[in-house]
Scaffold this motif. Structure first.
Motif, mmCIF file in Angstrom:
data_model
loop_
_atom_site.group_PDB
_atom_site.id
_atom_site.type_symbol
_atom_site.label_atom_id
_atom_site.label_comp_id
_atom_site.label_asym_id
_atom_site.label_seq_id
_atom_site.Cartn_x
_atom_site.Cartn_y
_atom_site.Cartn_z
ATOM 1 N N ALA A 22 38.891 -38.014 -71.683
ATOM 2 C CA ALA A 22 37.522 -38.486 -71.411
ATOM 3 C C ALA A 22 36.813 -37.580 -70.404
ATOM 4 O O ALA A 22 35.622 -37.307 -70.532
ATOM 5 C CB ALA A 22 37.565 -39.922 -70.880
ATOM 6 N N VAL A 23 37.544 -37.092 -69.415
ATOM 7 C CA VAL A 23 36.916 -36.287 -68.366
ATOM 8 C C VAL A 23 36.818 -34.805 -68.762
ATOM 9 O O VAL A 23 36.235 -33.998 -68.031
ATOM 10 C CB VAL A 23 37.662 -36.483 -67.020
ATOM 11 C CG1 VAL A 23 38.864 -35.580 -66.890
ATOM 12 C CG2 VAL A 23 36.715 -36.355 -65.824
ATOM 13 N N GLY A 24 37.375 -34.460 -69.927
ATOM 14 C CA GLY A 24 37.237 -33.101 -70.444
ATOM 15 C C GLY A 24 38.361 -32.151 -70.048
ATOM 16 O O GLY A 24 38.289 -30.950 -70.315
ATOM 17 N N ALA B 108 34.491 -48.237 -71.645
ATOM 18 C CA ALA B 108 34.445 -48.144 -70.175
ATOM 19 C C ALA B 108 33.780 -46.851 -69.715
ATOM 20 O O ALA B 108 33.058 -46.837 -68.718
ATOM 21 C CB ALA B 108 35.858 -48.235 -69.607
ATOM 22 N N SER B 109 34.036 -45.759 -70.445
ATOM 23 C CA SER B 109 33.578 -44.443 -69.975
ATOM 24 C C SER B 109 32.268 -44.030 -70.616
ATOM 25 O O SER B 109 31.604 -43.110 -70.127
ATOM 26 C CB SER B 109 34.645 -43.382 -70.291
ATOM 27 O OG SER B 109 34.804 -43.257 -71.689
ATOM 28 N N THR C 282 41.761 -57.637 -67.331
ATOM 29 C CA THR C 282 41.762 -57.363 -68.769
ATOM 30 C C THR C 282 41.912 -55.869 -69.028
ATOM 31 O O THR C 282 41.796 -55.041 -68.120
ATOM 32 C CB THR C 282 40.429 -57.801 -69.393
ATOM 33 O OG1 THR C 282 39.392 -56.951 -68.821
ATOM 34 C CG2 THR C 282 40.106 -59.265 -69.080
ATOM 35 N N ILE C 283 42.119 -55.528 -70.281
ATOM 36 C CA ILE C 283 42.220 -54.110 -70.664
ATOM 37 C C ILE C 283 40.900 -53.391 -70.335
ATOM 38 O O ILE C 283 40.908 -52.211 -69.962
ATOM 39 C CB ILE C 283 42.645 -53.951 -72.145
ATOM 40 C CG1 ILE C 283 43.022 -52.503 -72.455
ATOM 41 C CG2 ILE C 283 41.577 -54.455 -73.096
ATOM 42 C CD1 ILE C 283 44.289 -52.005 -71.840
ATOM 43 N N ASP C 284 39.770 -54.094 -70.429
ATOM 44 C CA ASP C 284 38.486 -53.464 -70.060
ATOM 45 C C ASP C 284 38.438 -53.174 -68.560
ATOM 46 O O ASP C 284 37.940 -52.125 -68.141
ATOM 47 C CB ASP C 284 37.305 -54.342 -70.496
ATOM 48 C CG ASP C 284 37.119 -54.318 -72.009
ATOM 49 O OD1 ASP C 284 37.025 -53.219 -72.587
ATOM 50 O OD2 ASP C 284 37.093 -55.394 -72.618
ATOM 51 N N ASP C 285 38.956 -54.091 -67.729
ATOM 52 C CA ASP C 285 39.031 -53.823 -66.283
ATOM 53 C C ASP C 285 39.925 -52.608 -66.017
ATOM 54 O O ASP C 285 39.610 -51.756 -65.180
ATOM 55 C CB ASP C 285 39.664 -55.007 -65.525
ATOM 56 C CG ASP C 285 38.871 -56.297 -65.656
ATOM 57 O OD1 ASP C 285 37.638 -56.222 -65.756
ATOM 58 O OD2 ASP C 285 39.505 -57.376 -65.640
ATOM 59 N N THR D 215 40.440 -47.140 -64.215
ATOM 60 C CA THR D 215 41.019 -45.814 -64.465
ATOM 61 C C THR D 215 39.914 -44.771 -64.546
ATOM 62 O O THR D 215 40.031 -43.673 -63.996
ATOM 63 C CB THR D 215 41.827 -45.800 -65.785
ATOM 64 O OG1 THR D 215 42.847 -46.779 -65.716
ATOM 65 C CG2 THR D 215 42.445 -44.426 -66.048
ATOM 66 N N TRP D 216 38.810 -45.141 -65.217
ATOM 67 C CA TRP D 216 37.715 -44.193 -65.388
ATOM 68 C C TRP D 216 37.043 -43.874 -64.041
ATOM 69 O O TRP D 216 36.689 -42.722 -63.758
ATOM 70 C CB TRP D 216 36.701 -44.728 -66.396
ATOM 71 C CG TRP D 216 35.503 -43.840 -66.566
ATOM 72 C CD1 TRP D 216 34.208 -44.181 -66.349
ATOM 73 C CD2 TRP D 216 35.507 -42.466 -66.974
ATOM 74 N NE1 TRP D 216 33.382 -43.108 -66.591
ATOM 75 C CE2 TRP D 216 34.160 -42.034 -66.972
ATOM 76 C CE3 TRP D 216 36.500 -41.552 -67.324
ATOM 77 C CZ2 TRP D 216 33.793 -40.724 -67.316
ATOM 78 C CZ3 TRP D 216 36.133 -40.254 -67.661
ATOM 79 C CH2 TRP D 216 34.791 -39.854 -67.660
ATOM 80 N N ARG D 217 36.878 -44.890 -63.201
ATOM 81 C CA ARG D 217 36.275 -44.655 -61.881
ATOM 82 C C ARG D 217 37.130 -43.667 -61.082
ATOM 83 O O ARG D 217 36.622 -42.710 -60.492
ATOM 84 C CB ARG D 217 36.119 -45.979 -61.121
ATOM 85 C CG ARG D 217 35.252 -45.857 -59.878
ATOM 86 C CD ARG D 217 34.976 -47.197 -59.200
ATOM 87 N NE ARG D 217 34.390 -48.163 -60.121
ATOM 88 C CZ ARG D 217 35.020 -49.212 -60.624
ATOM 89 N NH1 ARG D 217 36.265 -49.482 -60.270
ATOM 90 N NH2 ARG D 217 34.421 -50.009 -61.458
#
Ligand code: UFG
Length: 339
Positions: A207-209, A279-280, A317-320, A325-327
């Motif tokens: 996601a971050v490349g 999320a991202s 949750t998986i979304d949390d 993780t993305w933050r």
């Protein structure tokens, strides 16, 4: 309590340090920084608003371990330190058996000499081996499919025997399912060195490349969408589980306890990808690749023993998990700085 956290600079250890301080405990960390960056310590101090004493050495060193116990007040130990890469353990079995077992022996001997009787051990759902019965309950037989997993099975056996030899001991083995996520601040998280072995850090790096695309290891398992199903648990819920276990055993009379720490929910690889995209806000390119050797189709916990005996529940949750993780990943695209 003043709690010695071995491996306290690592991924799960660092999150547990925060939860311990928040619960009013004092913390002492021992870590050899073989798989952690020293810069995590400053972040822990900033987040907790307290100084975190750190002893930097390898616990297989019996003399240094003895010196630590002789010079620090320690009421309880949470033992995270250990090698943990499944593939590497197959290539270097002796390193894994020696490091993971010797460090535990060294701690147990120092605890006995200094009359420290409370220990929480970092075990893993890997001790269920290739168990097909789901959800996994603590009374299933244990086994392993690789040397890393055997070190967890063996240490649980050592702890069970040691606890049986002295009824004043209060020992818990916590069997984690798949820890993911990061502290809500985004300042503490998982920072694997090299190419990540595990799904969530790999997805985050795509996601971050930092990586081009994810390989999905198999889409022909006997699961709803054909991809592997796991019980992902937020590392902060896991950290809270350690504090709950520590409180429970130190107030109780049982020498040896075992608890699963999981959500009880199975989530597939494709579902993780979709959740991370939400999320991202970024696409996660992937390709279907062959199955990975040693993988099982599905693994998820029956967490009811921890729920009822510890009053502990996984809350996120998986979304949390993906949002946190993305933050962490977007604030720290290359992980912790070297200095
Ligand atoms: N996966 C992929 N692509 C990847 C990485 C993983 O498709 O690049 C898949 C795996 O095949 C599996 C799922 O994502 O279906 C989860 O894999 P992980 O490597 O993240 O986690 P595992 O369940 O294989 O392993 C974890 C811990 C081990 C522990 C084991 C059992 O990493 O330490 O759970 O408890 F032994």
């Amino acid at each position: 309590m003043r709690v010695l956290v071995s491996g306290g600079a690592g991924y799960i250890g660092s999150h547990t340090v925060i939860r311990l301080v928040e619960a009013g405990h004092d913390v002492v960390v021992v870590d050899d920084f073989s798989n952690a960056k020293p810069t995590v310590v400053g972040r822990l101090e900033a987040l907790t608003g307290t100084s975190v004493p750190v002893h930097s050495f390898d616990l297989t060193d019996v003399d240094k371990t003895e010196h630590l116990f002789a010079n620090e007040t320690i009421d309880a130990v949470i033992h995270f330190a250990g090698f943990k890469a499944v593939g590497e353990s197959v290539a270097k079995p002796l390193d894994y058996y020696q490091n993971n077992l010797d460090s535990t022996f060294s701690l147990l001997r120092a605890m006995r000499r200094h009359d420290v009787r409370t220990l929480v051990f970092s075990s893993s759902a890997t001790v269920y081996g290739a168990e097909p019965r789901l959800p996994m309950t603590e009374d299933l037989p244990t086994s392993a499919t690789n040397p890393y997993g055997w070190t967890k099975v063996m240490i649980e056996q050592v702890l069970t025997d040691v606890a049986a030899s002295d009824d004043r001991l209060r020992i818990a083995a916590l069997r984690y399912f798949n820890p993911v996520g990061a502290h809500v601040s985004g300042d503490i998280g998982e920072d694997p060195s090299g190419i990540p072995n595990n799904l969530m850090p790999f997805v985050a790096q795509v996601a971050v490349g930092r990586r081009e695309k994810l390989s999905v290891f198999g889409d022909d398992y006997d699961t709803p969408d054909g991809t592997g199903v796991r019980d992902y648990i937020h590392v902060d819920d896991l950290a809270a589980g350690h504090v709950a276990a520590l409180d429970r055993i130190s107030a109780g009379t049982t020498p040896m306890s075992i608890w699963n720490l999981g959500t009880g929910q199975g989530v597939s690889v494709l579902e993780v990808i979709k959740a991370f995209e939400r999320a991202s806000g970024r696409p996660i390119p992937y390709e279907i690749a062959p199955r990975r050797a040693g993988d099982i189709a599905a693994s998820y916990a029956d967490p009811s023993r921890a729920n009822s005996e510890l009053g502990w529940y996984a809350t996120k949750t998986i979304d949390d998990m993906c949002a946190d993780t993305w933050r962490w990943q977007s604030k720290n695209p290359n992980g912790y700085p070297d200095a």
